[in-house]
Structures are given as C-alpha cells and as structure tokens.
Design a protein around this motif. Sequence first.
Motif, PDB file in Angstrom:
ATOM      1  N   ASP A 181       0.895  -1.188   0.142  1.00 48.73           N
ATOM      2  CA  ASP A 181       0.073   0.046  -0.066  1.00 48.73           C
ATOM      3  C   ASP A 181       0.804   1.363   0.034  1.00 48.73           C
ATOM      4  OD1 ASP A 181      -2.654  -1.264   0.306  1.00 48.73           O
ATOM      5  OD2 ASP A 181      -1.659  -1.870   2.453  1.00 48.73           O
ATOM      6  N   ASN A 235      -1.871   0.806 -12.220  1.00 44.15           N
ATOM      7  CA  ASN A 235      -2.631  -0.178 -11.670  1.00 44.15           C
ATOM      8  C   ASN A 235      -3.444  -0.056 -10.413  1.00 44.15           C
ATOM      9  OD1 ASN A 235      -1.833  -1.618 -14.214  1.00 44.15           O
ATOM     10  ND2 ASN A 235      -0.073  -2.421 -13.361  1.00 44.15           N
ATOM     11  N   ASN A 236      -2.924   0.643  -9.648  1.00 45.69           N
ATOM     12  CA  ASN A 236      -3.146   0.784  -8.492  1.00 45.69           C
ATOM     13  C   ASN A 236      -3.347   2.366  -7.970  1.00 45.69           C
ATOM     14  OD1 ASN A 236      -4.218   0.452  -5.512  1.00 45.69           O
ATOM     15  ND2 ASN A 236      -2.336  -0.535  -4.968  1.00 45.69           N
ATOM     16  N   ASN A 263      -4.586   3.698  -5.569  1.00 50.94           N
ATOM     17  CA  ASN A 263      -4.631   3.986  -4.196  1.00 50.94           C
ATOM     18  C   ASN A 263      -2.949   3.769  -3.381  1.00 50.94           C
ATOM     19  OD1 ASN A 263      -7.070   4.687  -3.811  1.00 50.94           O
ATOM     20  ND2 ASN A 263      -7.669   2.520  -3.751  1.00 50.94           N
TER      21      ASN A 263
END
Length: 440
Positions: A42, A72-73, A75
């Motif tokens: 994360d 792709n993420n 967050n």
Amino acid sequence: MLKKVFIKTFGCQMNEYDSSKMQDVLNQAHASSKTEDPKEADLIILNTCSVREKAEEKIYSHLGEYEILKKNNPNLLIAIGGCVASQEGENILKRAPFVDLIFGPQTLHRLPDLVNKRKLAGIPQVDISFPEIEKFDHLPPPSVSGSSAMVSIIEGCSKYCSFCVVPYTRGEEISRPFEDVLTEIIHLSSLGVKEITLLGQNVNAYRSFTNKGEPADLALLIEYISDIEDIQRIRFTTSHPNEMTDSLIECFGKFPKLAAHLHLPIQSGSDRILAAMKRNYTALEYKNIIKKLRKNCPSVSISSDFIIGFPNETDADFNLTKKIMNEIQFDFSFSFLYSPRPGTPASYIHDEISHEIKLKRLNELQLMNDAQGKAISHLMLGSKQRILIDGVSWKNPTELAGKTDNNRVVDIQADKSLINQFVDVTITEVTSKRLRGEII
C-alpha cells in the motif's frame, strides 16, 4: 490504513537503521506489516543515499518501475526518504509528479502524519527540515528479531569534507542524550539482544551529559554499556580520525565486550590530498592512532575507506596511499572512485586525470587490500574465535553461520538451538572471505 509497506534501502548502516524505524512508526500508527513484494504494498518507500555518483538516477530508475504499479493501483502511495530526498526536495516532483511523500532522515518520525495529510489534501507532501534530535523523542520502542541491534547515538556531520554531501543532507552533528541511549539499549537487552552496534556519521564525535551533569563521550558510553550484563559485544561505526581520543583508544584494552575491530576511514595516504579533502589530519597522525590502538589491543583488526581519483591526484599521491596500505596492513576495506556530489566544494575543481588512470589505480589498490584481507583470514586458521550465531547459513541450509569480532562469517555444523547465542569455535578452513569452524 496501510496494511503492507515495502521499503527499499540504499547506502549505509545508518540508512538500514532509519528503515527499521520507518517500519516501527508505521506499525504503531497503522498496524502495518513489512512486505518484500512491492506489488502487494500500500506504501512503497525508497530510503535513499546520495554519497555515490548517479545516486539520483538510480532512484528515478526504480521510480519508473513503481509508476507502472501506481497506474494499476491508484491508491498506492510512493515515498522518497533519506539523503536524496533532502538534497533534491520538491525537484523530485518535477521529474516524478506521481510521488506522494518526500521526507528527510530527520523527519522520518513524521511519516504517519505525512501519509494522513496526503490522503486528506490530495497533493504531495514534502518535509525535509532538520528538527535536530526531535525524531528520537517520537519513535516507538524498538522492535527486534534476533540477537543483534543497531542504535543511533549521533545524527549528522559537522566535518564538511570537501567531497561529502552528508552535512547538507543530514545536518550538523547532534548527540542523543546519554540516558536515552542507555535506556534503549537496556530495553533491547530485555528483548534478547546480545550485540549492540552504535551508529553515527562520525560516531566517535558523540558528546552528551550524564544525569549528574558530567560530560559523557563515546568512551564513557562504552564503559556504561559494558556493565549491562546481557550485552556481550559492542561495536561502533563509522569513526573519524580526529575524534579518536586516547580514552576511546584505551577502551580497546579495558573492555573485553568491545569488539577488537575498528573501521577508521583514511581516504588517502597523501597529505596534499588529505588537505584538499579538508580531512584535517596527516598520514603520520593517522598512523600514530593505529600505533596506539595496537599497543592497547594487539589483536585489533583495522578496516578503512579509500577514495581514489580525487581531483588531480598524481602518481606520487597514489603511491603514498599504497605506501600507507602496506604499512598498516588493513583488513578488508572499502575503496571507491571519487564522484563529484552536487554543491560540494570539490565538485568545482577542474580535474585533468583520465577515468582510465583512476580505474587502473582503483583496481591496483583493491588487489592489494584483497591480498591483505586474505592474509589476515589465513592467520586466523587454527585460532579460537568467539562468534555470535545469526542463523542458518545461506551457503548451506544444513549449517549455521555467525560472525567473529572482525566481521568474518564462520560456517559451522551445529544445532539450531544455538541461533542467537555466542559460542567458541576453532577455525578449521578459510574460503575466500568466509571461514569454517568447529565448536570447542
């Protein structure tokens, strides 16, 4: 919440220590765990070092890989910490606008707050200030997994060598309070730590006061740590020759817990080059330090740092470096080609020495030092050595491995119950930089 954190560490033991503290503060604030896979993270942190050439380009190369993960993420948070962060600051955002957090070595304790501000404000957060020793007042109790631990006792550098960027990225020398250091070490000993490494850019410049108001230096700190029963071995790194006081030198003969090994950078054997480097000592003064050390502790192992190809280093200068290497007989040491660091005084010196000549000199010096290190290893054959077993040997999973005072790795056949324990061994074989031993 940050469930998984990936930290990639560049550079010295100070950076390794800082990375462990980043994990501690994030674990306390977010109950996050460390991952070795950036794809499941994360938060990705690059804890950077700016000492060597092209350090910045290496960081941007890694950022290119992580930018794909962020696409792709969305967050995913990406952070740049350490010395390159201090050096480049907001300039990082010009080349990598997808970076979320930029923080320096002295503001790593603010990492949870920076994460929260980034999420609330939706814009990158930058904090590369120098709030002196504040970070140690805000760090959670250390967590360890093993019998060895590092403890930072002094931050920054006030020496301002002409080639070095550290004073500009980590700030001036500031020592931690004497009692705070002892409290942390006592806590670590209660967690099973048996070996302590005291850290600092110039660790032997440590100056503080006891709770009675008496002056305290590194020698006094070593004396107090020696009285902590569960701490069985003490190391410190890295030292500066100008801070090798007689009281510190005498520690090597007075306190058996202090490892008989000293890493003491000399950088060059030429007084002319040392003056240009602003090292503020001569080759003779350095040799006198080693003479005193060996008088107090004949078995002490000496390793060092050498910079080859400092601007306009002549053949005569280089020959003086080879001369002092032969005279002192250094253990395995570190040698590097000089690389100009942005903004340092030496970076403005016009240099007429070719890269090929510098490389040839470096290779010659490294061959000399490699031969010296191997000779010291062979002298250990048949000797009794005390090693701290770290765990399973990476060379052979059926064996264990541990380190001697002079940082030699020794492989042994032993039961896993001895992991994290000190044992005495006889050295039976020398293989490259590793040794083999049998438990006595």
